[in-house]
Scaffold this motif. Structure first.
Motif, PDB file in Angstrom:
ATOM      1  N   LYS A 155     -48.008 -59.123  30.360  1.00 38.58           N
ATOM      2  CA  LYS A 155     -49.231 -58.668  31.020  1.00 38.58           C
ATOM      3  C   LYS A 155     -48.910 -57.730  32.179  1.00 38.58           C
ATOM      4  N   PRO A 188     -55.329 -63.147  25.552  1.00 36.84           N
ATOM      5  CA  PRO A 188     -55.817 -62.844  26.910  1.00 36.84           C
ATOM      6  C   PRO A 188     -54.824 -62.041  27.747  1.00 36.84           C
ATOM      7  N   TYR A 189     -53.542 -62.158  27.422  1.00 35.78           N
ATOM      8  CA  TYR A 189     -52.526 -61.444  28.194  1.00 35.78           C
ATOM      9  C   TYR A 189     -52.458 -59.959  27.826  1.00 35.78           C
ATOM     10  N   ARG A 191     -55.437 -58.225  27.438  1.00 34.85           N
ATOM     11  CA  ARG A 191     -56.706 -57.640  27.864  1.00 34.85           C
ATOM     12  C   ARG A 191     -56.574 -57.125  29.290  1.00 34.85           C
TER      13      ARG A 191
END
Length: 604
Positions: A155, A188-189, A191
């Motif tokens: 991320k 999610p990492y 986005r």
């Protein structure tokens, strides 16, 4: 409870995240990772011939994609990991996202000085060694926290200003077992939500824009990383503001657009530099105003008669080179969209006398450099080769990826390689010699095997030539155009200007006066490429067309002139008197950025 190794878990997550390529080299420190990636996933694993080439392959891949799943690099212990350092530094200072998974020895042996351990300043501290030249560097210390650390590293590479993140994973941790059902959702990492501009800052910027008589947008790689291409066009058209690219930003704005001022800097277009000197309001977007792009900080009259609105996603770059009137810490696209909307509401209109001045200067530039573009000298002139490459790409393959290197190509890529698409790239800060050969291969992979070309000097190609083996192995239509002048010409040119002689620029055999160099066509053939030698101007274009049509990895060695006057639109001296005072600001002297064009004989 089913268990899985850390290496297998990382491989599985990378596949789920959509990873297309892993670039790397085998070494005993990353065997666990390689085994899992090659045999447990459908990710394409590409073996480079040197670790820094693996990073540069990933670099070219990212420049083409500018988003989505990261390219992954994997290397191994000691010199293998150390070999990535200059290429990682290039990616860091040029905002190229990737994740490097570097193998290190087993934790059992840390601080014993075992084979290739970086131990003298602390137990296995490669992460510490590389930390100053990457976005972040970490080392896994426990199997049960390794996956979380990996996802955070991923991320970090994507978030904000993109960059390379290095994660060291000890050999035993790669093989340690963790619960299979403990693997988190990795999506999610991936986005990223980019920051927008402060509304008060936008209002202040538009107030300055409304007052300005000669506004100019100067942009860098932040446009490409933000995907702000259309937002830049919309802002320019909505406000009638001319736009000029740095070498890093080249091709992100259509060069045939009536508001394009080409490129700015040491080798900028004459009209680009003219507009920079004359502007009373600079809107810098996604650029940090390097010496190359500002003629040693002499092209812009900031803070004299010009004010600066500076937009950058990295707050550390705001105001670094010049003081700002308005500093917007923002994603480029979001800032441009907000500025365009506010400017339209405020009634900002085109300054027609300013855009007419641009059109006049553009015509003058094209007329001035016409002799260079059409030069028939043999050995060949750089400008003629760049012109022929541009024509062939426009006619045959407009979307072709084009990479131009450092050295003398830095004088010709920005003003003479025309961008028929967004896919024109340059190593714009570290200027690592030979980077273009590897990066062009990475871009070809990213595009699904479409053609790409690298334009580089003979000194640069010698440093990186073995990467063409990867092009052969991957069966990619990559062309390397090597300007063979048997010298480091850009250094030679400057040294003669300053000292009246050169040092370690010309290649010669000991005791001989003639310049010397290898036969690049034969070298290419030895690596499995097509090798071509061109010595006459009229022969280059057919050779380049044939290489493009063949679809085969090709090296075109071009005999290049070394004595003919070359193009440089902004001469500026390096400060060499320690006791002299220096400050940024407009310089209007023959040694500054007066636009001195070389004179040419009729034969040229």
């Amino acid at each position: 409870m089913r268990q899985i190794t850390v290496a297998a878990a990382i491989a599985r997550l990378l596949e789920k995240m959509g990873t297309e390529f892993v670039f790397g080299l085998n070494g005993h420190g990353n065997w666990g990772l390689l085994d899992a990636l090659v045999y447990d996933t459908k990710i394409e694993c590409v073996s480079a011939r040197m670790e820094d080439q693996a990073v540069e392959l990933a670099d070219g891949y990212w420049r083409y994609k500018r988003g989505g799943a990261l390219p992954i690099v994997t290397t191994s212990v000691g010199p293998g990991n150390a070999n990535i350092m200059p290429a990682i530094a290039t990616a860091y200072y040029e905002s190229i996202a990737m994740l490097a998974l570097v193998g290190v020895g087993a934790t059992h042996w840390f601080d014993r000085g075992g084979i290739e351990e970086a131990y003298r300043q602390g137990p296995e501290d490669f992460a510490g060694a590389i930390r100053p030249i990457c976005k972040k560097a970490v080392m896994a210390t426990r199997p049960d926290t390794c996956i979380d650390m990996f996802l955070r590293a991923y991320k970090t590479a994507l978030t904000g200003r993109p960059g390379p993140v290095v994660m060291a994973i000890p050999f035993d941790i790669q093989h340690a077992l963790i619960p299979e059902d403990s693997l988190p959702d990795p999506m999610p990492y991936m986005r990223v939500r980019r920051p927008g501009p402060d509304p008060r800052g936008v209002a202040d910027a538009v107030a300055l824009l409304k007052q300005a008589k000669r506004p100019l947008v100067v942009f860098g790689s932040g446009i490409a990383n933000s995907g702000a291409h259309q937002a830049l066009v919309d802002f320019a058209e909505a406000t009638g503001t001319p736009v000029v690219a740095t070498s890093a930003g080249k091709a992100a704005f259509p060069e045939k657009h009536r508001l394009s001022a080409g490129t700015v800097g040491r080798a900028g277009t004459l009209h680009g530099n003219h507009m920079a000197r004359r502007s009373d309001l600079i809107i810098g977007v996604g650029t940090h105003f390097t010496d190359i792009d500002t003629g040693g900080w002499t092209l812009f009259d900031i803070p004299g008669n010009a004010k600066l609105i500076h937009v950058d996603i990295d707050e550390n770059e705001l105001g670094r080179a010049y003081p700002t009137e308005v500093a917007l810490n923002s994603d480029a696209r979001l800032a441009l969209e907000a500025l365009a909307k506010a400017a339209q509401a405020a009634g900002v209109k085109e300054r027609t006398d300013w855009t007419q001045e641009l059109a006049k200067e553009r015509d003058a530039f094209n007329e001035a450099v016409k002799p260079l573009r059409e030069s028939n000298i043999s050995p060949l002139h750089y400008a003629r080769v760049c012109e022929d490459v541009s024509q062939v790409i426009e006619e045959k393959c407009p979307e072709m990826s084009v990479f131009f290197d450092t050295g003398h190509m830095l004088s010709y890529g920005p003003p003479f390689v025309r961008a028929s698409s967004r896919h024109v790239y340059h190593s714009s800060f570290m200027h690592r010699m030979g980077w273009s050969a590897s990066a062009a291969i990475g871009a070809s992979m990213a595009s699904g095997g479409k053609p790409s070309v690298a334009l580089l000097g003979d000194g640069a190609f010698i440093m990186r030539a073995t990467v063409m083996l990867t092009a052969v192995e991957q069966k990619l239509p990559v062309i390397a155009v090597v300007f063979d002048n048997k010298s480091l010409q850009i250094e030679r040119e400057a040294m003669f200007k300053i000292y009246g002689r050169e040092s370690l620029c010309d290649y010669r055999k000991k005791g001989e006066s003639e310049l010397w160099g290898p036969d690049f066509a034969k070298m290419a053939e030895g690596m499995g490429c097509v090798g071509v030698r061109v010595e006459k101007a009229e022969d280059f274009k057919p050779a380049f067309e044939a290489a493009l049509a063949s679809g085969k990895p090709t090296v075109i060695s071009v005999a290049t002139e070394i004595e003919t006057p070359q193009y440089r639109s902004a001469w500026y001296p390096y400060p060499k008197d320690f006791n002299a005072t220096w400050k940024a600001g407009l310089v209007d002297t023959p040694e500054g950025h007066s636009f001195v064009m070389p004179t040419f004989s009729k034969e040229d």
